[in-house]
Design a protein around this motif. Structure first.
Motif, PDB file in Angstrom:
ATOM      1  N   UNK A   1       0.822  -1.213   0.000  1.00  0.00           N
ATOM      2  CA  UNK A   1       0.000   0.000   0.000  1.00  0.00           C
ATOM      3  C   UNK A   1       0.858   1.265   0.000  1.00  0.00           C
ATOM      4  N   UNK A   2       1.926   1.247   0.781  1.00  0.00           N
ATOM      5  CA  UNK A   2       2.804   2.426   0.824  1.00  0.00           C
ATOM      6  C   UNK A   2       3.480   2.617  -0.527  1.00  0.00           C
ATOM      7  N   UNK A   3       3.900   1.521  -1.148  1.00  0.00           N
ATOM      8  CA  UNK A   3       4.470   1.620  -2.495  1.00  0.00           C
ATOM      9  C   UNK A   3       3.462   2.152  -3.492  1.00  0.00           C
ATOM     10  N   UNK A   4       2.198   1.720  -3.358  1.00  0.00           N
ATOM     11  CA  UNK A   4       1.145   2.221  -4.241  1.00  0.00           C
ATOM     12  C   UNK A   4       0.884   3.699  -4.034  1.00  0.00           C
ATOM     13  N   UNK A   5       0.918   4.132  -2.777  1.00  0.00           N
ATOM     14  CA  UNK A   5       0.732   5.563  -2.489  1.00  0.00           C
ATOM     15  C   UNK A   5       1.865   6.384  -3.092  1.00  0.00           C
ATOM     16  N   UNK A   6       3.089   5.854  -2.998  1.00  0.00           N
ATOM     17  CA  UNK A   6       4.226   6.536  -3.621  1.00  0.00           C
ATOM     18  C   UNK A   6       4.062   6.593  -5.140  1.00  0.00           C
ATOM     19  N   UNK A   7       3.563   5.511  -5.727  1.00  0.00           N
ATOM     20  CA  UNK A   7       3.325   5.505  -7.176  1.00  0.00           C
ATOM     21  C   UNK A   7       2.364   6.618  -7.566  1.00  0.00           C
ATOM     22  N   UNK A   8       1.333   6.816  -6.749  1.00  0.00           N
ATOM     23  CA  UNK A   8       0.366   7.892  -7.025  1.00  0.00           C
ATOM     24  C   UNK A   8       1.020   9.262  -6.897  1.00  0.00           C
TER      25      UNK A   8
ATOM     26  N   UNK B   1      13.348   2.208  -3.713  1.00  0.00           N
ATOM     27  CA  UNK B   1      13.374   1.825  -5.126  1.00  0.00           C
ATOM     28  C   UNK B   1      12.374   2.653  -5.943  1.00  0.00           C
ATOM     29  N   UNK B   2      11.191   2.882  -5.384  1.00  0.00           N
ATOM     30  CA  UNK B   2      10.183   3.675  -6.104  1.00  0.00           C
ATOM     31  C   UNK B   2      10.654   5.116  -6.298  1.00  0.00           C
TER      32      UNK B   2
ATOM     33  N   UNK C   1      13.893   6.434  -6.075  1.00  0.00           N
ATOM     34  CA  UNK C   1      15.165   6.680  -6.744  1.00  0.00           C
ATOM     35  C   UNK C   1      15.370   5.912  -8.049  1.00  0.00           C
ATOM     36  N   UNK C   2      14.620   4.819  -8.252  1.00  0.00           N
ATOM     37  CA  UNK C   2      14.892   3.981  -9.424  1.00  0.00           C
ATOM     38  C   UNK C   2      13.685   3.837 -10.348  1.00  0.00           C
ATOM     39  N   UNK C   3      12.556   3.418  -9.791  1.00  0.00           N
ATOM     40  CA  UNK C   3      11.436   2.969 -10.625  1.00  0.00           C
ATOM     41  C   UNK C   3      10.424   4.068 -10.919  1.00  0.00           C
ATOM     42  N   UNK C   4      10.142   4.916  -9.937  1.00  0.00           N
ATOM     43  CA  UNK C   4       9.037   5.870 -10.051  1.00  0.00           C
ATOM     44  C   UNK C   4       9.101   6.768 -11.266  1.00  0.00           C
ATOM     45  N   UNK C   5      10.245   7.385 -11.509  1.00  0.00           N
ATOM     46  CA  UNK C   5      10.352   8.358 -12.608  1.00  0.00           C
ATOM     47  C   UNK C   5      10.163   7.718 -13.983  1.00  0.00           C
ATOM     48  N   UNK C   6      10.862   6.603 -14.309  1.00  0.00           N
ATOM     49  CA  UNK C   6      10.636   5.989 -15.621  1.00  0.00           C
ATOM     50  C   UNK C   6       9.195   5.527 -15.833  1.00  0.00           C
ATOM     51  N   UNK C   7       8.586   4.927 -14.786  1.00  0.00           N
ATOM     52  CA  UNK C   7       7.205   4.466 -14.938  1.00  0.00           C
ATOM     53  C   UNK C   7       6.259   5.653 -15.081  1.00  0.00           C
ATOM     54  N   UNK C   8       6.542   6.752 -14.367  1.00  0.00           N
ATOM     55  CA  UNK C   8       5.722   7.968 -14.508  1.00  0.00           C
ATOM     56  C   UNK C   8       5.809   8.505 -15.930  1.00  0.00           C
TER      57      UNK C   8
END
Length: 462
Positions: A202-209, A262-263, A265-272
């Protein structure tokens, strides 16, 4: 022999009960006593009691979502994809019966068992994703309808703070939709790692948002959290006196930190960036591109009628609702309604080309199609797949393409015709209805042309 079973599908509507019925029918034929608990949309029905489980020889779990197995500890458990139970309940019961009598397997049996285990393993990722989707759906449905009701007061009515339209928008868009991605991610992770995976997911999902990664980021965060938690569970060994700290402190803390870093520094920006590109493409689609997308979504919805391909199209459309892209959802629901409606119409137009049982099933298919339960077409497709499946795919493709061409939008991801009466839920409603009718007629006519007669016209008319 006595068995207990649990059936569950992502929406808890059709497949859940079809699997239960198939298992019960097969058990009667084989002389096996069985009680089936259905994990439906309203919760567990025909729930298994501790006495039922204690007296059972074997447990069957036929599910496309995660089913907790704690209560079945010590019992032989056969887990199968829900489609297996629907298509061949007898084979599932027979496999379960063999669990009671373990014996030395020959080479051929070992090869077959390995194939089955690999096949079931391949459903893992899909099963985890569908678990997340099933828990997310109520938030999306409630939020979407409340947003639509807000728009019913006027397109800008929600701008007036304190008004009813503003309150509805705040509840639906500002809260329900805000929880959509965290719940999706949390329950994907829960499906993989059980309760210790819920918080990091859930925290990872909130960060994704917050990072703008949307539902794609939520899916990535959910799988990341689940598998990291599962890995930590296997490598961290604490003394028995400290084992109680694992699920409430050690695993959530370490997994949340790992997923969060990871969200960010690594994953969040490219997926966004990927999500922004997808959103820009969808919002700026030309009419030709919209028609092609609608056609593809329509084909996917009819191909396996509630199976993995159908659910992939549905999940794609639902995920886009959080980005305020509503056209694919309209195409998906319309295309999903078309197959049962087309088969119902075909049984009326050409009774002699269907058995008496199919004609009776056609009456029920009207209701299932109107309710957006694509699975209503499965009995017909199972009986004559080479003619039925291509016919309904063509009709659904027509419906999906027309819905996108007409610019129809849908804010609630379920409900069928029952959401047609809620103001603002569907834009361009008259042409949306035309899209569904057109695809229904196309599929029905193809069925009438392709299917051979199975009984004389006079007998069919009776």
């Amino acid at each position: 022999m006595k068995m207990v079973a649990v059936t569950a599908c992502p929406t808890g509507i059709a497949h859940t009960y079809m699997a239960a019925e198939s298992l019960e029918k097969a058990a009667r034929e084989l002389g096996v006593e069985i009680k089936v608990e259905t994990e439906g949309s309203v919760g567990a029905e025909n729930a298994l009691t501790p006495e039922d489980i204690a007296s059972a020889d074997v447990v069957i779990i036929a599910a496309a979502t995660q089913v907790p197995k704690d209560r079945f500890a010590g019992k032989p458990i056969l887990e199968v994809p829900i489609q297996d139970a629907i298509k061949n309940g007898k084979a599932v019961i027979e496999r379960a019966m063999k669990l009671e009598k373990p014996a030395q397997m020959d080479y051929v049996q070992q090869v077959q068992k390995t194939k089955e285990e690999k096949s079931e393993a391949r459903t893992g990722v899909y099963k985890h994703l569908m678990t997340g989707v099933s828990y997310m759906l109520p938030f999306v449905v409630a939020g979407g309808i409340l947003i639509a009701l807000s728009f019913a007061f006027g397109i800008h009515a929600a701008d007036v703070e304190g008004s009813l339209a503003w309150a509805l928008m705040k509840i639906g868009g500002g809260t329900a939709f805000a929880l959509m991605v965290p719940v999706l991610a949390g329950y994907i992770s829960y499906s993989i790692a059980d309760r210790p995976g819920l918080a990091p997911g859930m925290i990872g999902g909130m960060l994704a948002t917050s990072l703008g990664a949307g539902f794609l980021g939520g899916i990535v965060a959910g799988f990341l959290a689940g598998y990291i938690t599962q890995w930590l569970k296997s490598v961290i060994k604490l003394p028995k006196s400290l084992q109680g700290l694992m699920p409430v402190l050690v695993l959530p803390l370490l997994s949340t930190a790992a997923v969060g870093l990871l969200m960010i520094y690594v994953i969040g920006t490219p997926v966004a960036s990927l999500m922004n590109a997808l959103t820009s493409w969808l919002t700026g689609m030309s009419e030709a591109n919209a028609v092609v997308l609608g056609l593809i979504l329509g084909l996917m919805m009819a191909l396996d009628m509630g199976g993995p391909v159908n659910k992939a199209a549905y999940t794609f459309a639902v995920g886009l609702l959080g980005s305020q892209i509503y056209s694919p959802m309209a195409a998906v629901m319309a295309a999903g309604m078309t197959p049962p409606l087309a088969l119902a119409l075909a049984t009326v137009l050409a009774k002699n080309k269907f058995t008496r049982e199919e004609v009776e099933a056609g009456k029920v298919a009207w209701i299932l199609g109107a309710s957006f339960i694509t699975e209503g077409a499965i009995p017909f497709a199972a009986a004559d797949p080479l003619r039925v499946i291509p016919s309904i795919m063509v009709g659904s493709a027509v419906t999906g393409a027309l819905s996108m061409a007409f610019g129809c939008q849908l804010m609630a991801p379920h409900g069928g015709v029952f959401v047609f009466f809620i103001p603002g839920v569907i834009t361009n409603l008259p042409m949306y209805i035309v899209s569904i009718l057109a695809g229904t007629v196309v599929s029905a006519l193809l069925l009438v042309m392709l299917k051979p007669s199975v009984r004389p016209v006079q007998a069919a008319a009776q």
